[in-house]
Design an enzyme around this catalytic site. Structure first.
Site, PDB file in Angstrom:
ATOM      1  N   HIS A 122       0.805  -1.233   0.000  1.00  0.00           N
ATOM      2  CA  HIS A 122       0.000   0.000   0.000  1.00  0.00           C
ATOM      3  C   HIS A 122       0.833   1.276   0.000  1.00  0.00           C
ATOM      4  O   HIS A 122       0.285   2.361  -0.191  1.00  0.00           O
ATOM      5  CB  HIS A 122      -0.950   0.005   1.207  1.00  0.00           C
ATOM      6  CG  HIS A 122      -2.025  -1.030   1.100  1.00  0.00           C
ATOM      7  ND1 HIS A 122      -2.974  -1.027   0.105  1.00  0.00           N
ATOM      8  CD2 HIS A 122      -2.296  -2.136   1.848  1.00  0.00           C
ATOM      9  CE1 HIS A 122      -3.784  -2.068   0.255  1.00  0.00           C
ATOM     10  NE2 HIS A 122      -3.389  -2.760   1.298  1.00  0.00           N
ATOM     11  N   ARG A 136       6.878  -6.024   2.611  1.00  0.00           N
ATOM     12  CA  ARG A 136       5.635  -6.630   2.123  1.00  0.00           C
ATOM     13  C   ARG A 136       5.564  -6.361   0.633  1.00  0.00           C
ATOM     14  O   ARG A 136       5.567  -5.199   0.204  1.00  0.00           O
ATOM     15  CB  ARG A 136       4.416  -6.038   2.843  1.00  0.00           C
ATOM     16  CG  ARG A 136       3.116  -6.601   2.273  1.00  0.00           C
ATOM     17  CD  ARG A 136       1.949  -6.464   3.211  1.00  0.00           C
ATOM     18  NE  ARG A 136       1.399  -5.130   3.304  1.00  0.00           N
ATOM     19  CZ  ARG A 136       0.222  -4.843   3.856  1.00  0.00           C
ATOM     20  NH1 ARG A 136      -0.526  -5.815   4.370  1.00  0.00           N
ATOM     21  NH2 ARG A 136      -0.208  -3.595   3.933  1.00  0.00           N
ATOM     22  N   ASP A 144      16.744 -10.577  -3.963  1.00  0.00           N
ATOM     23  CA  ASP A 144      18.010 -10.213  -4.609  1.00  0.00           C
ATOM     24  C   ASP A 144      18.571  -8.888  -4.076  1.00  0.00           C
ATOM     25  O   ASP A 144      19.764  -8.610  -4.226  1.00  0.00           O
ATOM     26  CB  ASP A 144      17.844 -10.169  -6.139  1.00  0.00           C
ATOM     27  CG  ASP A 144      17.882 -11.569  -6.753  1.00  0.00           C
ATOM     28  OD1 ASP A 144      18.114 -12.545  -6.017  1.00  0.00           O
ATOM     29  OD2 ASP A 144      17.669 -11.687  -7.979  1.00  0.00           O
ATOM     30  N   GLU A 184      -5.920 -13.041   5.513  1.00  0.00           N
ATOM     31  CA  GLU A 184      -6.783 -11.856   5.597  1.00  0.00           C
ATOM     32  C   GLU A 184      -8.080 -12.018   4.810  1.00  0.00           C
ATOM     33  O   GLU A 184      -8.603 -11.054   4.267  1.00  0.00           O
ATOM     34  CB  GLU A 184      -6.030 -10.577   5.204  1.00  0.00           C
ATOM     35  CG  GLU A 184      -5.031 -10.675   4.099  1.00  0.00           C
ATOM     36  CD  GLU A 184      -4.158  -9.433   3.997  1.00  0.00           C
ATOM     37  OE1 GLU A 184      -4.339  -8.463   4.735  1.00  0.00           O
ATOM     38  OE2 GLU A 184      -3.268  -9.438   3.131  1.00  0.00           O
ATOM     39  N   ASP A 200      -8.371  -6.218   6.397  1.00  0.00           N
ATOM     40  CA  ASP A 200      -8.891  -6.974   5.254  1.00  0.00           C
ATOM     41  C   ASP A 200      -9.722  -8.167   5.714  1.00  0.00           C
ATOM     42  O   ASP A 200     -10.729  -8.503   5.092  1.00  0.00           O
ATOM     43  CB  ASP A 200      -7.734  -7.443   4.357  1.00  0.00           C
ATOM     44  CG  ASP A 200      -7.219  -6.305   3.488  1.00  0.00           C
ATOM     45  OD1 ASP A 200      -8.034  -5.676   2.794  1.00  0.00           O
ATOM     46  OD2 ASP A 200      -6.017  -6.023   3.530  1.00  0.00           O
TER      47      ASP A 200
HETATM   48  C1  3PY Z   1      -4.698  -5.385   7.252  1.00  0.00           C
HETATM   49  O1  3PY Z   1      -4.994  -4.772   8.298  1.00  0.00           O
HETATM   50  O2  3PY Z   1      -5.528  -5.969   6.559  1.00  0.00           O
HETATM   51  C2  3PY Z   1      -3.302  -5.439   6.836  1.00  0.00           C
HETATM   52  O3  3PY Z   1      -2.939  -6.197   6.000  1.00  0.00           O
HETATM   53  C3  3PY Z   1      -2.335  -4.473   7.419  1.00  0.00           C
HETATM   54  O4  3PY Z   1      -2.194  -3.372   6.586  1.00  0.00           O
END
Ligand code: 3PY
Length: 252
Positions: free
Chosen positions: A44, A66, A80, A149, A175
């Site tokens: 994000h 991430r 890498d 998530e 999420d």
């Molecule tokens: C969430 O809260 O869904 C995350 O993946 C953290 O940003």
């Protein structure tokens, strides 16, 4: 100092900060603030691979990254750069988890299913070909954390945790709440109960359990449920809150 992976694998609770500003100076401030880990949020935050490389230089090899999506080529690029700990969002099935685990590792006697390509002479990870031990040690050093998530991921949690090469599972609470029908309602008891169950399950499976909450009591509760990789802050949230408070306090 022991690597983040070995600290987490030995059961130590490690507090982390989520970096979404995409700025090297603020990353440097976060890195020296006393957290146990920093995460470059390529899902994000405003990071392309060049920006991740810049942050890796500031934060060092123990920083987590991430990636934007569960894609093999994205894993290859960040490894890498010499980063070891990769967090992959939205991993819903054991098949996806297995594809990521294979992408993290070179094919070897102990991990023949590895699919990581060898660009050792060219890449930062191997000290641009000066670190002759890199290839031999990389499979043990890397740490794959998949994010749980969605409702589908919760249903598949045991199978995802059983995948060889998955080192840990990290709950994405926002999420997950949305996937459960609670968009904007992270506090819903059903959501928090699902997170508690998932954390207990992940910890019992012997994998690193991770979660995120910027509320200290909730983060502490996740630790009680078995989480050891706990994100307790983000640069964006802290800066935003501090600036707003400051502006408010000087309103005539
Ligand atoms: C969430 O809260 O869904 C995350 O993946 C953290 O940003």
């Amino acid at each position: 100092m022991a690597s983040l992976k070995s600290r987490l694998c030995s059961g130590l609770v490690q507090r982390g900060v989520w970096l979404g500003l995409g700025n090297a100076a603020s990353a440097e401030i976060a890195a020296t603030a006393g957290f146990d880990w920093c995460l470059i949020d390529g899902e994000h935050g405003p990071y392309d691979i060049a920006a991740i490389a810049e942050q890796a230089r500031v934060l060092g090899p123990e920083a987590c990254v991430r990636v934007p999506k569960a894609e093999v080529w994205m894993i290859k690029q960040v490894l890498d750069l010499g980063l070891h700990t990769v967090v992959v969002p939205m991993v819903d099935t054991p098949e996806q988890a297995d594809e990521m685990a294979c992408a993290m590792r070179y094919p070897s006697k102990s991990f023949p299913q590895g699919t990581r390509g060898i660009g050792a002479a060219l890449v930062r990870a191997s000290g641009y070909n000066h670190d002759t031990d890199y290839i031999a040690q990389a499979n043990d050093r890397v740490c794959l954390i998949v994010q749980i998530e969605s409702v589908t991921a919760l249903k598949n949690l045991d199978a995802i945790c059983a995948v060889e090469g998955v080192d840990g599972a990290f709950i994405g609470p926002t999420d997950l709440a949305a996937s459960m029908g609670y968009l904007h309602d992270l506090d819903a008891p059903e959501v928090q109960a699902a997170i508690d169950d998932a954390l207990r399950w992940i910890a019992a499976s012997g994998k690193i359990a991770g979660a995120l909450s910027f509320k200290p009591e909730r983060a502490a509760h996740y630790v009680e449920m078995g989480a050891t990789m706990v994100a307790v802050a983000s640069d964006v949230a802290l800066l935003s809150a501090a600036l707003r408070d400051c502006a408010k306090s000087f309103t005539p």
